[in-house]
Design a protein around this motif. Sequence first.
Motif, PDB file in Angstrom:
ATOM      1  N   ASP A   1     -70.728  20.291 -12.416  1.00 13.92           N
ATOM      2  CA  ASP A   1     -71.788  20.001 -11.446  1.00 13.92           C
ATOM      3  C   ASP A   1     -71.232  19.636 -10.067  1.00 13.92           C
ATOM      4  O   ASP A   1     -71.724  18.718  -9.410  1.00 13.92           O
ATOM      5  CB  ASP A   1     -72.703  18.882 -11.961  1.00 13.92           C
ATOM      6  CG  ASP A   1     -73.443  19.268 -13.228  1.00 13.92           C
ATOM      7  OD1 ASP A   1     -73.699  20.473 -13.414  1.00 13.92           O
ATOM      8  OD2 ASP A   1     -73.746  18.376 -14.044  1.00 13.92           O
ATOM      9  N   ALA A   2     -70.207  20.365  -9.611  1.00 13.38           N
ATOM     10  CA  ALA A   2     -69.587  20.099  -8.308  1.00 13.38           C
ATOM     11  C   ALA A   2     -70.464  20.646  -7.183  1.00 13.38           C
ATOM     12  O   ALA A   2     -70.885  21.802  -7.219  1.00 13.38           O
ATOM     13  CB  ALA A   2     -68.194  20.719  -8.262  1.00 13.38           C
TER      14      ALA A   2
ATOM     15  N   LEU B   1     -69.590  23.483   6.673  1.00  8.78           N
ATOM     16  CA  LEU B   1     -69.888  23.879   5.296  1.00  8.78           C
ATOM     17  C   LEU B   1     -71.232  24.594   5.321  1.00  8.78           C
ATOM     18  O   LEU B   1     -72.234  24.027   5.755  1.00  8.78           O
ATOM     19  CB  LEU B   1     -69.943  22.653   4.379  1.00  8.78           C
ATOM     20  CG  LEU B   1     -68.673  21.811   4.291  1.00  8.78           C
ATOM     21  CD1 LEU B   1     -68.890  20.598   3.382  1.00  8.78           C
ATOM     22  CD2 LEU B   1     -67.499  22.639   3.818  1.00  8.78           C
ATOM     23  N   GLU B   2     -71.252  25.843   4.868  1.00 10.61           N
ATOM     24  CA  GLU B   2     -72.451  26.677   4.944  1.00 10.61           C
ATOM     25  C   GLU B   2     -73.168  26.720   3.596  1.00 10.61           C
ATOM     26  O   GLU B   2     -72.534  26.967   2.563  1.00 10.61           O
ATOM     27  CB  GLU B   2     -72.076  28.108   5.344  1.00 10.61           C
ATOM     28  CG  GLU B   2     -71.383  28.225   6.689  1.00 10.61           C
ATOM     29  CD  GLU B   2     -72.319  28.040   7.864  1.00 10.61           C
ATOM     30  OE1 GLU B   2     -73.551  28.226   7.691  1.00 10.61           O
ATOM     31  OE2 GLU B   2     -71.823  27.707   8.951  1.00 10.61           O
ATOM     32  N   GLU B   3     -74.488  26.501   3.632  1.00  9.80           N
ATOM     33  CA  GLU B   3     -75.290  26.587   2.416  1.00  9.80           C
ATOM     34  C   GLU B   3     -75.051  27.922   1.714  1.00  9.80           C
ATOM     35  O   GLU B   3     -75.013  28.976   2.351  1.00  9.80           O
ATOM     36  CB  GLU B   3     -76.775  26.443   2.759  1.00  9.80           C
ATOM     37  CG  GLU B   3     -77.671  26.489   1.542  1.00  9.80           C
ATOM     38  CD  GLU B   3     -79.145  26.326   1.872  1.00  9.80           C
ATOM     39  OE1 GLU B   3     -79.966  26.541   0.962  1.00  9.80           O
ATOM     40  OE2 GLU B   3     -79.482  25.999   3.029  1.00  9.80           O
ATOM     41  N   GLY B   4     -74.844  27.876   0.392  1.00 13.27           N
ATOM     42  CA  GLY B   4     -74.649  29.078  -0.402  1.00 13.27           C
ATOM     43  C   GLY B   4     -73.190  29.454  -0.618  1.00 13.27           C
ATOM     44  O   GLY B   4     -72.881  30.246  -1.500  1.00 13.27           O
ATOM     45  N   GLU B   5     -72.281  28.891   0.173  1.00 10.71           N
ATOM     46  CA  GLU B   5     -70.864  29.235  -0.020  1.00 10.71           C
ATOM     47  C   GLU B   5     -70.252  28.400  -1.136  1.00 10.71           C
ATOM     48  O   GLU B   5     -70.813  27.390  -1.562  1.00 10.71           O
ATOM     49  CB  GLU B   5     -70.068  29.099   1.280  1.00 10.71           C
ATOM     50  CG  GLU B   5     -69.707  27.692   1.684  1.00 10.71           C
ATOM     51  CD  GLU B   5     -68.857  27.644   2.957  1.00 10.71           C
ATOM     52  OE1 GLU B   5     -67.983  28.508   3.163  1.00 10.71           O
ATOM     53  OE2 GLU B   5     -69.075  26.710   3.744  1.00 10.71           O
ATOM     54  N   LYS B   6     -69.118  28.848  -1.608  1.00  9.61           N
ATOM     55  CA  LYS B   6     -68.340  28.113  -2.598  1.00  9.61           C
ATOM     56  C   LYS B   6     -67.035  27.713  -1.930  1.00  9.61           C
ATOM     57  O   LYS B   6     -66.419  28.523  -1.234  1.00  9.61           O
ATOM     58  CB  LYS B   6     -68.072  28.973  -3.828  1.00  9.61           C
ATOM     59  CG  LYS B   6     -69.360  29.292  -4.600  1.00  9.61           C
ATOM     60  CD  LYS B   6     -69.052  29.984  -5.911  1.00  9.61           C
ATOM     61  CE  LYS B   6     -70.319  30.334  -6.664  1.00  9.61           C
ATOM     62  NZ  LYS B   6     -71.124  29.224  -7.076  1.00  9.61           N
ATOM     63  N   ILE B   7     -66.643  26.462  -2.126  1.00  6.06           N
ATOM     64  CA  ILE B   7     -65.399  25.963  -1.547  1.00  6.06           C
ATOM     65  C   ILE B   7     -64.508  25.463  -2.674  1.00  6.06           C
ATOM     66  O   ILE B   7     -64.991  25.121  -3.759  1.00  6.06           O
ATOM     67  CB  ILE B   7     -65.666  24.837  -0.512  1.00  6.06           C
ATOM     68  CG1 ILE B   7     -66.474  23.683  -1.128  1.00  6.06           C
ATOM     69  CG2 ILE B   7     -66.395  25.416   0.707  1.00  6.06           C
ATOM     70  CD1 ILE B   7     -66.703  22.514  -0.203  1.00  6.06           C
ATOM     71  N   ASP B   8     -63.213  25.445  -2.426  1.00  7.74           N
ATOM     72  CA  ASP B   8     -62.252  25.070  -3.465  1.00  7.74           C
ATOM     73  C   ASP B   8     -61.445  23.847  -3.057  1.00  7.74           C
ATOM     74  O   ASP B   8     -61.032  23.727  -1.897  1.00  7.74           O
ATOM     75  CB  ASP B   8     -61.291  26.230  -3.745  1.00  7.74           C
ATOM     76  CG  ASP B   8     -62.008  27.430  -4.332  1.00  7.74           C
ATOM     77  OD1 ASP B   8     -62.764  27.241  -5.302  1.00  7.74           O
ATOM     78  OD2 ASP B   8     -61.814  28.541  -3.820  1.00  7.74           O
TER      79      ASP B   8
ATOM     80  N   ASP C   1     -52.606  19.327 -11.891  1.00  2.00           N
ATOM     81  CA  ASP C   1     -53.576  19.894 -10.957  1.00  2.00           C
ATOM     82  C   ASP C   1     -54.743  20.560 -11.690  1.00  2.00           C
ATOM     83  O   ASP C   1     -54.534  21.339 -12.612  1.00  2.00           O
ATOM     84  CB  ASP C   1     -52.912  20.944 -10.065  1.00  2.00           C
ATOM     85  CG  ASP C   1     -51.946  20.330  -9.069  1.00  2.00           C
ATOM     86  OD1 ASP C   1     -51.904  19.090  -8.958  1.00  2.00           O
ATOM     87  OD2 ASP C   1     -51.238  21.093  -8.388  1.00  2.00           O
ATOM     88  N   VAL C   2     -55.961  20.220 -11.250  1.00  2.00           N
ATOM     89  CA  VAL C   2     -57.172  20.824 -11.801  1.00  2.00           C
ATOM     90  C   VAL C   2     -57.955  21.415 -10.631  1.00  2.00           C
ATOM     91  O   VAL C   2     -58.471  20.674  -9.785  1.00  2.00           O
ATOM     92  CB  VAL C   2     -58.023  19.787 -12.569  1.00  2.00           C
ATOM     93  CG1 VAL C   2     -59.343  20.398 -13.011  1.00  2.00           C
ATOM     94  CG2 VAL C   2     -57.256  19.210 -13.744  1.00  2.00           C
ATOM     95  N   PRO C   3     -58.040  22.759 -10.548  1.00  2.00           N
ATOM     96  CA  PRO C   3     -58.817  23.379  -9.470  1.00  2.00           C
ATOM     97  C   PRO C   3     -60.312  23.200  -9.706  1.00  2.00           C
ATOM     98  O   PRO C   3     -60.784  23.233 -10.848  1.00  2.00           O
ATOM     99  CB  PRO C   3     -58.422  24.856  -9.533  1.00  2.00           C
ATOM    100  CG  PRO C   3     -57.891  25.059 -10.912  1.00  2.00           C
ATOM    101  CD  PRO C   3     -57.394  23.735 -11.412  1.00  2.00           C
ATOM    102  N   VAL C   4     -61.056  22.997  -8.618  1.00  4.29           N
ATOM    103  CA  VAL C   4     -62.499  22.781  -8.697  1.00  4.29           C
ATOM    104  C   VAL C   4     -63.178  23.662  -7.656  1.00  4.29           C
ATOM    105  O   VAL C   4     -62.794  23.655  -6.488  1.00  4.29           O
ATOM    106  CB  VAL C   4     -62.856  21.298  -8.427  1.00  4.29           C
ATOM    107  CG1 VAL C   4     -64.368  21.085  -8.484  1.00  4.29           C
ATOM    108  CG2 VAL C   4     -62.139  20.373  -9.389  1.00  4.29           C
ATOM    109  N   THR C   5     -64.188  24.410  -8.077  1.00  2.75           N
ATOM    110  CA  THR C   5     -65.006  25.202  -7.158  1.00  2.75           C
ATOM    111  C   THR C   5     -66.326  24.461  -6.962  1.00  2.75           C
ATOM    112  O   THR C   5     -66.974  24.061  -7.928  1.00  2.75           O
ATOM    113  CB  THR C   5     -65.244  26.618  -7.711  1.00  2.75           C
ATOM    114  OG1 THR C   5     -63.972  27.262  -7.840  1.00  2.75           O
ATOM    115  CG2 THR C   5     -66.127  27.437  -6.773  1.00  2.75           C
ATOM    116  N   ILE C   6     -66.695  24.300  -5.703  1.00  2.00           N
ATOM    117  CA  ILE C   6     -67.845  23.476  -5.324  1.00  2.00           C
ATOM    118  C   ILE C   6     -68.917  24.353  -4.681  1.00  2.00           C
ATOM    119  O   ILE C   6     -68.620  25.151  -3.788  1.00  2.00           O
ATOM    120  CB  ILE C   6     -67.396  22.386  -4.325  1.00  2.00           C
ATOM    121  CG1 ILE C   6     -66.361  21.468  -4.996  1.00  2.00           C
ATOM    122  CG2 ILE C   6     -68.572  21.602  -3.792  1.00  2.00           C
ATOM    123  CD1 ILE C   6     -65.617  20.588  -4.027  1.00  2.00           C
TER     124      ILE C   6
END
Length: 165
Positions: free
Chosen positions: A29-30, A115-122, A132-137
């Motif tokens: 739930d990022a 930060l743009e609505e609808g994009e995914k950031i890492d 290390d644990v990668p997270v997509t937000i």
Amino acid sequence: MKKLFAIVATVASLFIVTNAFAADIEVKDAWAKASKGMVRNGAAFFDVVNTGAADRIVSVRSDLAERTELHTHIMENNVMKMREVQGGVDVPMHGSVQFKPGSYHVMFIGLNKPLEEGEKIDITLEFEKAGDVPVTIDVLNTMAMGPNGGAGMGHGHGKMKMNSN
């Protein structure tokens, strides 16, 4: 030859244990709010679920901003303030930690772009034991209170000062 086998077996078992431990950490739930106007800072929120031994998030990395930090809110002299977390965030054995508005969060200071609505950031969370644990937000709209429309204290509302370390 027996010594060499023992060394190889020990090293291999450490590798297997480390990988198994990293699999015990789940980030779900990022989300982050889209930037408003010329705002140069942002925040991300998520839940960390640990099905294994106790661990600690020791740092966070991203290329989204000049600085990316683990933050929390504290009340000081009747004023809510954001502070960088010193020493990391404990994640209990078979437990969870919520990064949510008004509590722990990842702070992006000096965003390179809005930060743009609808994009995914890492981002990458660094755990003391799991590594290390990668997270997509998911970046949600500016009024969002969570990925499921959750309620709570909005980030950046009320009397708040940012500590500029």
